[in-house]
Scaffold this active site. Structure first.
Site, PDB file in Angstrom:
ATOM      1  N   GLY A  82       1.201  -4.426  -3.746  1.00  0.00           N
ATOM      2  CA  GLY A  82       2.191  -4.383  -5.029  1.00  0.00           C
ATOM      3  C   GLY A  82       2.952  -5.846  -4.886  1.00  0.00           C
ATOM      4  N   ALA A 116       3.948  -1.706  -2.832  1.00  0.00           N
ATOM      5  CA  ALA A 116       4.569  -0.481  -3.310  1.00  0.00           C
ATOM      6  C   ALA A 116       4.946   0.467  -2.123  1.00  0.00           C
ATOM      7  CB  ALA A 116       3.561   0.204  -4.081  1.00  0.00           C
ATOM      8  N   GLU A 142       0.652  -8.375  -6.124  1.00  0.00           N
ATOM      9  CA  GLU A 142       0.456  -8.171  -7.742  1.00  0.00           C
ATOM     10  C   GLU A 142       1.685  -8.608  -8.419  1.00  0.00           C
ATOM     11  OE1 GLU A 142      -0.975  -4.165  -6.867  1.00  0.00           O
ATOM     12  OE2 GLU A 142      -2.781  -4.528  -7.772  1.00  0.00           O
ATOM     13  N   GLU A 175      -4.592  -2.666   0.357  1.00  0.00           N
ATOM     14  CA  GLU A 175      -4.644  -1.174  -0.109  1.00  0.00           C
ATOM     15  C   GLU A 175      -5.853  -0.429   0.717  1.00  0.00           C
ATOM     16  OE1 GLU A 175      -4.129  -3.591  -1.920  1.00  0.00           O
ATOM     17  OE2 GLU A 175      -2.614  -3.245  -3.434  1.00  0.00           O
TER      18      GLU A 175
HETATM   19  N1  DAK Z   1       6.071   0.729   1.990  1.00  0.00           N
HETATM   20  C1  DAK Z   1       7.000   1.197   2.717  1.00  0.00           C
HETATM   21  N2  DAK Z   1       7.551   1.131   4.127  1.00  0.00           N
HETATM   22  C2  DAK Z   1       7.174  -0.425   4.648  1.00  0.00           C
HETATM   23  C3  DAK Z   1       5.906  -0.922   3.707  1.00  0.00           C
HETATM   24  C4  DAK Z   1       5.447  -0.474   2.339  1.00  0.00           C
HETATM   25  N3  DAK Z   1       4.827  -0.748   1.798  1.00  0.00           N
HETATM   26  N4  DAK Z   1       5.833  -2.058   4.370  1.00  0.00           N
HETATM   27  C5  DAK Z   1       6.719  -2.064   5.551  1.00  0.00           C
HETATM   28  N5  DAK Z   1       7.286  -0.985   5.493  1.00  0.00           N
HETATM   29  C6  DAK Z   1       8.197  -0.664   6.338  1.00  0.00           C
HETATM   30  C7  DAK Z   1       7.693   0.066   7.838  1.00  0.00           C
HETATM   31  O1  DAK Z   1       7.450   1.195   7.681  1.00  0.00           O
HETATM   32  C8  DAK Z   1       8.886  -0.320   8.596  1.00  0.00           C
HETATM   33  O2  DAK Z   1      10.127   0.727   8.622  1.00  0.00           O
HETATM   34  P1  DAK Z   1      10.530   1.431   9.768  1.00  0.00           P
HETATM   35  O3  DAK Z   1       9.574   2.172  10.571  1.00  0.00           O
HETATM   36  O4  DAK Z   1      11.434   0.392  10.452  1.00  0.00           O
HETATM   37  O5  DAK Z   1      11.455   2.502   8.977  1.00  0.00           O
HETATM   38  C9  DAK Z   1       9.596  -1.655   8.347  1.00  0.00           C
HETATM   39  O6  DAK Z   1       8.895  -1.618   6.896  1.00  0.00           O
HETATM   40  C10 DAK Z   1       9.049  -2.826   9.084  1.00  0.00           C
HETATM   41  O7  DAK Z   1       7.823  -2.816   8.994  1.00  0.00           O
HETATM   42  P2  DAK Z   1       6.811  -3.126  10.392  1.00  0.00           P
HETATM   43  O8  DAK Z   1       7.613  -2.219  11.460  1.00  0.00           O
HETATM   44  O9  DAK Z   1       5.662  -2.387  10.078  1.00  0.00           O
HETATM   45  O10 DAK Z   1       6.753  -4.681  10.567  1.00  0.00           O
HETATM   46  P3  DAK Z   1       5.714  -5.401  11.215  1.00  0.00           P
HETATM   47  O11 DAK Z   1       6.066  -6.781  11.113  1.00  0.00           O
HETATM   48  O12 DAK Z   1       5.128  -4.831  12.279  1.00  0.00           O
HETATM   49  O13 DAK Z   1       4.289  -5.281  10.179  1.00  0.00           O
HETATM   50  C11 DAK Z   1       3.531  -5.359   7.890  1.00  0.00           C
HETATM   51  C12 DAK Z   1       4.437  -5.789   8.776  1.00  0.00           C
HETATM   52  C13 DAK Z   1       3.548  -6.029   6.528  1.00  0.00           C
HETATM   53  C14 DAK Z   1       2.092  -5.911   8.457  1.00  0.00           C
HETATM   54  C15 DAK Z   1       3.339  -3.890   7.968  1.00  0.00           C
HETATM   55  O14 DAK Z   1       4.624  -3.493   7.308  1.00  0.00           O
HETATM   56  C16 DAK Z   1       2.441  -3.368   6.799  1.00  0.00           C
HETATM   57  O15 DAK Z   1       1.126  -3.290   7.094  1.00  0.00           O
HETATM   58  N6  DAK Z   1       3.086  -2.586   5.670  1.00  0.00           N
HETATM   59  C17 DAK Z   1       2.084  -2.046   4.827  1.00  0.00           C
HETATM   60  C18 DAK Z   1       1.545  -3.227   3.816  1.00  0.00           C
HETATM   61  C19 DAK Z   1       0.485  -2.385   2.771  1.00  0.00           C
HETATM   62  O16 DAK Z   1      -0.457  -1.886   3.253  1.00  0.00           O
HETATM   63  N7  DAK Z   1       0.911  -2.644   1.585  1.00  0.00           N
HETATM   64  C20 DAK Z   1       0.362  -2.307   0.457  1.00  0.00           C
HETATM   65  C21 DAK Z   1       0.618  -1.123  -0.002  1.00  0.00           C
HETATM   66  S1  DAK Z   1      -0.132   0.014  -1.354  1.00  0.00           S
HETATM   67  C22 DAK Z   1       0.283   1.134  -8.934  1.00  0.00           C
HETATM   68  C23 DAK Z   1       1.026   0.018  -8.842  1.00  0.00           C
HETATM   69  C24 DAK Z   1       0.951  -0.993  -7.518  1.00  0.00           C
HETATM   70  C25 DAK Z   1       0.383  -0.028  -6.531  1.00  0.00           C
HETATM   71  C26 DAK Z   1       0.002   1.067  -6.630  1.00  0.00           C
HETATM   72  C27 DAK Z   1      -0.067   1.500  -7.801  1.00  0.00           C
HETATM   73  N8  DAK Z   1       0.508   1.845 -10.220  1.00  0.00           N
HETATM   74  C28 DAK Z   1       0.768   0.943 -11.335  1.00  0.00           C
HETATM   75  C29 DAK Z   1      -0.006   2.933 -10.337  1.00  0.00           C
HETATM   76  C30 DAK Z   1       0.517  -0.774  -5.104  1.00  0.00           C
HETATM   77  C31 DAK Z   1       0.038  -0.158  -4.099  1.00  0.00           C
HETATM   78  C32 DAK Z   1       0.616  -0.612  -2.510  1.00  0.00           C
HETATM   79  O17 DAK Z   1       1.140  -1.788  -2.464  1.00  0.00           O
END
Ligand code: DAK
Length: 257
Positions: free
Chosen positions: A108, A65, A111, A131
């Site tokens: 997400g 997400a 998921e 998360e």
């Molecule tokens: N959200 C927003 N931006 C993201 C992102 C994300 N999840 N993942 C990556 N990006 C963006 C980065 O900020 C970066 O943007 P700029 O800095 O260039 O503006 C760009 O994508 C490239 O990412 P990186 O520079 O970080 O690239 P790397 O290769 O260095 O790293 C990575 C890749 C995948 C390891 C890293 O980007 C990362 O750790 N991303 C976050 C992964 C994460 O934590 N995902 C879980 C998010 S929480 C719900 C339903 C669903 C959910 C919640 C509630 N309800 C029904 C209530 C779900 C929640 C989640 O998914």
């Protein structure tokens, strides 16, 4: 028609939907989710489409997400956004959806793949429910669906550490249907989708419904449901055609009637 964040292509009776926010690794913001749901629901009522392939790009299926969209939200904001209702609508899509996964498939994104009916993963795909690393927990069913696939002890490790795991490990815990070379992910998914699209649409629909029943309720309920769906198929022309074609040693021609 394609939208800003979802590219749509039709190939015979298969719709290929491509998540398209490459700059942010296909992070799932609300507009993307709304566009995706709108398309899936339209496909569900389109008799010309019998199966969906949902994919991303080489770097990411979806990295979760959109964290930037959620970072400052309050409990009330999150409640009002009612995201759960969006995911419920994906769950209700009746046509089979195959997730064709390359690159990151996280949070997400993971998921979303688990909401699909099959997951075809490239060798380099990276799955994870990270998360916990940003102070939350999976919110779209990850704690339940991953646990059903992996069992308590493996799911607990993956969810409590948030570590990424590769396609082979994902296959070993049962959440990936098949691992293929990265370059062949969409092609292999299309092969399966076209095979499914050649079957009786009613039988496919009932089979998907019956399989999903295994996840709600008891075994007895599931068996009962399966039996009723099985009997109901004897009211379709496709059942008559399918069995007749077998006896006549020819390929069946399914019309969805
Ligand atoms: N959200 C927003 N931006 C993201 C992102 C994300 N999840 N993942 C990556 N990006 C963006 C980065 O900020 C970066 O943007 P700029 O800095 O260039 O503006 C760009 O994508 C490239 O990412 P990186 O520079 O970080 O690239 P790397 O290769 O260095 O790293 C990575 C890749 C995948 C390891 C890293 O980007 C990362 O750790 N991303 C976050 C992964 C994460 O934590 N995902 C879980 C998010 S929480 C719900 C339903 C669903 C959910 C919640 C509630 N309800 C029904 C209530 C779900 C929640 C989640 O998914």
């Amino acid at each position: 028609m394609s939208t800003e964040f979802i590219l749509k292509q039709i190939d015979g009776a298969v719709a290929v939907l491509r998540l398209n926010r490459p700059d942010v690794l296909n992070a799932l913001n609300i507009p993307l989710m709304d566009q995706l749901i709108g398309m899936l629901e339209a496909i569900d009522t389109d008799p010309g489409v019998r199966c969906v392939v949902l994919t991303g790009n080489d770097r990411a299926f979806a990295a979760g997400a959109d964290i930037k969209e959620m970072a400052e939200a309050s409990v009330v904001d999150m409640y009002e956004r009612n995201n759960l209702a969006r995911w419920e609508r994906i769950k209700k899509v009746r046509k089979p959806i195959i997730a064709a996964v390359n690159g990151f498939c996280l949070g997400g994104g993971c998921e979303l793949a688990m909401h699909c009916d099959m997951i075809i993963a490239g060798e380099g795909a990276q799955f994870g429910q990270p998360e916990i690393n940003i102070g939350v927990i999976p919110g779209a069913g990850g704690t339940q669906r991953l646990t059903r696939e992996a069992g308590k002890f493996r799911a607990m490790e993956l969810i409590l550490t948030g570590r990424f795991f590769g396609a082979k490990e994902a296959a070993s815990i049962g959440m990936v249907t098949r691992v293929v070379p990265d370059a062949l992910v969409v092609e292999e998914s299309m092969k399966i989708a076209k095979d499914i699209a050649s079957k009786s649409p009613m039988a496919v629909r009932f089979a998907k419904e019956a399989v999903l029943k295994a996840f709600d309720g008891t075994l007895a309920d599931g068996l009962d449901y399966e039996r009723k769906m099985f009997y109901m198929l004897f009211g379709t022309e496709d059942q008559k055609e399918g069995m007749k074609a077998f006896i006549e040693k020819r390929k069946a021609n399914y019309t969805g009637k």
